[in-house]
Every structure is written in structure tokens, then in C-alpha cells.
Design an enzyme around this catalytic site. Structure first.
Site, PDB file in Angstrom:
ATOM      1  N   ASP A  27      34.296  63.309  -7.942  1.00  0.00           N
ATOM      2  CA  ASP A  27      33.172  63.992  -7.296  1.00  0.00           C
ATOM      3  C   ASP A  27      32.190  62.937  -6.800  1.00  0.00           C
ATOM      4  O   ASP A  27      31.157  62.676  -7.411  1.00  0.00           O
ATOM      5  CB  ASP A  27      32.503  64.918  -8.316  1.00  0.00           C
ATOM      6  CG  ASP A  27      31.591  65.947  -7.658  1.00  0.00           C
ATOM      7  OD1 ASP A  27      31.648  66.087  -6.427  1.00  0.00           O
ATOM      8  OD2 ASP A  27      30.828  66.607  -8.385  1.00  0.00           O
ATOM      9  N   GLU A 106      32.345  69.548   3.334  1.00  0.00           N
ATOM     10  CA  GLU A 106      31.540  70.765   3.273  1.00  0.00           C
ATOM     11  C   GLU A 106      30.931  71.172   4.620  1.00  0.00           C
ATOM     12  O   GLU A 106      30.423  70.338   5.373  1.00  0.00           O
ATOM     13  CB  GLU A 106      30.411  70.573   2.253  1.00  0.00           C
ATOM     14  CG  GLU A 106      29.668  71.842   1.942  1.00  0.00           C
ATOM     15  CD  GLU A 106      29.131  71.856   0.514  1.00  0.00           C
ATOM     16  OE1 GLU A 106      28.286  72.713   0.232  1.00  0.00           O
ATOM     17  OE2 GLU A 106      29.554  71.024  -0.309  1.00  0.00           O
ATOM     18  N   LYS A 142      34.905  73.046   2.444  1.00  0.00           N
ATOM     19  CA  LYS A 142      34.048  73.665   1.430  1.00  0.00           C
ATOM     20  C   LYS A 142      33.092  74.662   2.077  1.00  0.00           C
ATOM     21  O   LYS A 142      32.399  74.339   3.040  1.00  0.00           O
ATOM     22  CB  LYS A 142      33.243  72.594   0.688  1.00  0.00           C
ATOM     23  CG  LYS A 142      34.085  71.746  -0.247  1.00  0.00           C
ATOM     24  CD  LYS A 142      33.262  70.672  -0.931  1.00  0.00           C
ATOM     25  CE  LYS A 142      32.517  71.188  -2.119  1.00  0.00           C
ATOM     26  NZ  LYS A 142      31.860  70.092  -2.881  1.00  0.00           N
ATOM     27  N   THR A 167      32.716  76.791  -2.902  1.00  0.00           N
ATOM     28  CA  THR A 167      31.790  76.073  -3.773  1.00  0.00           C
ATOM     29  C   THR A 167      30.589  76.954  -4.142  1.00  0.00           C
ATOM     30  O   THR A 167      30.461  78.085  -3.684  1.00  0.00           O
ATOM     31  CB  THR A 167      31.341  74.763  -3.100  1.00  0.00           C
ATOM     32  OG1 THR A 167      30.615  73.973  -4.042  1.00  0.00           O
ATOM     33  CG2 THR A 167      30.476  75.010  -1.881  1.00  0.00           C
ATOM     34  N   PHE A 189      30.742  76.091 -11.016  1.00  0.00           N
ATOM     35  CA  PHE A 189      29.821  75.014 -11.397  1.00  0.00           C
ATOM     36  C   PHE A 189      29.424  75.129 -12.868  1.00  0.00           C
ATOM     37  O   PHE A 189      28.505  75.872 -13.217  1.00  0.00           O
ATOM     38  CB  PHE A 189      28.574  75.073 -10.510  1.00  0.00           C
ATOM     39  CG  PHE A 189      28.737  74.378  -9.182  1.00  0.00           C
ATOM     40  CD1 PHE A 189      29.961  74.294  -8.553  1.00  0.00           C
ATOM     41  CD2 PHE A 189      27.638  73.801  -8.566  1.00  0.00           C
ATOM     42  CE1 PHE A 189      30.100  73.648  -7.332  1.00  0.00           C
ATOM     43  CE2 PHE A 189      27.761  73.151  -7.341  1.00  0.00           C
ATOM     44  CZ  PHE A 189      28.997  73.078  -6.726  1.00  0.00           C
TER      45      PHE A 189
END
Length: 337
Positions: A27, A106, A142, A167, A189
Site C-alpha cells: 500500500d 484510483e 479504484k 475502496t 478498511f
């Protein structure tokens, strides 16, 4: 419990053991971290790209993105938007040189409630990767896990063969809707869920197995495996290694360089906590969510509502900061003799 130096030489690190049970994803937008920990895949977001773009080591990528935006022309706003998209793709392309798998890129969080806008931006990013000689099979786009984002993912997967990573996922309703939409991967998350419960409850510390984020991902994983959904579960946003170890066996886990470093230096036996066999034995009821049911069930989860909106705002704020940084370069280029 400490491990003797002799035994440590024979034992794999926790990180290496984890890789036997779970696909480890980095990440980060930092190439050095990717080189060091050798993950299969990597994920980025506006916050990570903003941090990396401010490092002197990556100034050349920023310059190339600005030059690309200027080359396409148009208004200053259009140049900055094009430069921003190009920068995301340049980082993604460099990351792909260092990993065997896929990179997640993203779509602007400010499009989170604009289904068509997300579809168009996703296709634009895929076109930019294609220009760089990279096929869509190595990219995950994303999207925010709003209802509109999930429906955009459904269209991108079914009509364009573009793989999506949903996400900012906090509620079980979001997870069910993503599975029904047939998206490739979700990123629940973990750490941000924990943050909310610590901030809003009396309990300030949790054992890993009782961590609200860990319990959320465990439920989603068990639901997907029990009912045969192909969507990959990738736990994300970890606050400590205990959360990671408590999700050993999850399909994927995306981990920050700091926590990857801690796992690589830890030597204890790691035992998988999630498995398809155990998931299939769970007593869970299959549900279907249309838009009205999704909005109601998601709205009933106060944590998820607050963390989704907060996450969108934060990613949008970092996207704006990145654009301002690129704007300075675009304007300075305009005034070169």
C-alpha cells in the site's frame, strides 16, 4: 516471546509466512518499498501519490506529467486534470516494472456520486495505460463504494472488461452490493473502522480477534466464500500488525511499508484464521440489495456512513492538493522564455 538467534535462522519471518496463506499487496507509491518487500500487487490512492510526488526522487515523473498536460493543451484546468491522470499512470507504470501482478489506480473521489463520470474517467485511465504499452489485465481501477460507484464498477466489468477495486468500504451492505455487481475486488478498511469505534466508544483498546475492523472483514470473507462469490476480499488500512495476523488467510491484504517492515522482523509461528472450509460452515443468510435496500442498510450503520463520507472528503482534499502542486508547475512552464 523472544526467539533464539539459531531458531530464528531456521524460521521464516511473519511476513514470509503470511505470503503462504494470503496475497500480500504493498500500500504505497514508493518504489523503494516495493523493491524491498516484493509484494505481488500494489495499491495507490491520491494521498499516497501526493506524498510520493513531493519526494525529490520522483520529480522527473511530475515533470513528465506536466509536459503531457501542456502537450494536450486546452484550458489551465484541463491541462492540470490531464497531468494529474498522467501522473497516476506514470506511477502505476513504474510500479508494474517492480511487481508481477496488478496495480490499483484510483478515480477522482470527487466523482464518487457520478456513475457516468467514474466510467469515463476509468476508461481514460485505461487508455493512458494502453498508450504506455500496459494492458488492462494488469490494472485495477479504484472506485468509491457508493451506490453510484458500485454500479459504475458493474458496467466497467461487464461491458468493458475493466477490473475494479471498490475502496472506502465499511459496511456489510457495501460488501453485498459489490459482490452482486460482480466486481473483481473490494478493499474493506480495517483500521478506519477501529478508529471510529475508539473515537466514539468507551473501549480504547481491542484484542486483534475482537477488533471491529477485523470482525467486519471476517464476516465479509465468510459470506463471500459461503455463497461462492468470486469477488476478492482485500483487507486494507491497518493500524497494527495484530490486525494483519488476525486476518491471515484472507484473499489479499494491502499493507503499508511501515507494517511490512515490522512483519519482516517478527519471528513467531503464524496460523491462518480464515479459511474457505470454515466459511462454508458458517450460519449466514444470503441477502439481495436493490438501491433502496442498499441505502437503508448502509444508512443504519452510523460508522460506515461517517467513515465513507470522511474518506471521500479526505481523498478529494489530497487530489486538490496534488492539482495545486501540478498547477504551480504548469504555470511556471507557461512563463519559461
Amino acid at each position: 516471546m523472544s526467539v533464539s538467534p539459531v531458531k530464528r535462522q531456521k524460521m521464516e519471518s511473519v511476513l514470509d509466512q503470511l505470503k503462504h496463506h494470503t496475497t500480500v499487496v504493498a500500500d504505497t507509491g514508493d518504489f523503494n518499498a516495493i523493491d524491498e518487500y516484493k509484494p505481488l500487487d500494489a495499491t495507490t490512492n491520491p494521498s499516497l501519490i501526493l506524498a510520493a510526488a513531493q519526494m525529490p526522487a520522483y520529480q522527473e515523473l511530475v515533470d513528465d506529467a506536466v509536459a503531457y498536460g501542456k502537450k494536450l493543451g486546452g484550458s489551465e484546468e484541463e491541462q492540470i486534470k490531464n497531468a494529474c491522470d498522467k501522473l497516476f499512470v506514470l506511477f502505476g507504470a513504474e510500479i508494474l516494472k517492480r511487481i508481477p501482478g496488478r496495480v490499483s489506480t484510483e478515480v477522482d473521489a470527487r466523482l464518487s456520486f457520478d456513475k457516468e463520470g467514474m466510467i469515463q474517467r476509468a476508461r481514460r485511465l485505461i487508455d493512458l495505460y494502453k498508450e504506455a504499452g500496459i494492458g488492462k489485465d494488469r490494472i485495477l481501477i479504484k472506485l468509491s463504494s457508493t451506490w453510484e460507484g458500485i454500479q459504475a464498477g458493474k458496467v466497467l466489468e461487464a461491458e468493458y472488461g475493466i477490473h475494479c477495486n471498490m475502496t472506502l468500504l465499511f459496511s456489510f451492505a457495501q460488501a453485498v452490493a459489490c459482490a452482486e455487481a460482480g466486481v473483481t475486488l473490494i478493499s474493506p478498511f480495517v483500521g478506519r473502522i477501529l478508529d471510529w469505534y475508539v473515537a466514539n466508544g468507551d473501549k480504547k483498546t481491542y484484542e486483534p480477534s475482537e477488533d471491529p475492523g477485523v470482525k467486519s472483514v471476517t464476516k465479509i470473507y465468510n459470506y463471500y466464500k459461503k455463497f461462492g462469490y468470486k469477488t476478492i476480499v482485500m483487507g486494507a488500512s491497518f493500524r497494527n500488525t495484530g490486525e494483519i495476523k488476525a486476518l491471515t488467510g484472507c484473499d489479499y491484504l494491502t499493507i503499508s511499508p511501515k507494517l511490512l517492515a515490522e512483519l519482516s522482523k517478527e519471528y513467531v509461528k503464524l496460523t491462518p484464521t480464515l479459511s474457505v472450509k470454515e466459511a462454508q460452515a458458517c450460519e449466514l443468510e444470503k441477502i439481495h440489495l436493490d438501491e433502496k435496500a442498499f441505502r437503508w442498510h448502509h444508512n443504519e450503520d452510523q460508522m460506515a456512513v461517517e467513515k465513507l463520507s470522511d474518506g471521500i472528503r479526505k481523498f478529494a482534499a489530497d487530489a486538490i492538493k496534488l492539482e495545486r502542486m501540478l498547477k504551480v508547475d504548469v504555470v511556471s512552464c507557461c512563463h519559461l522564455p
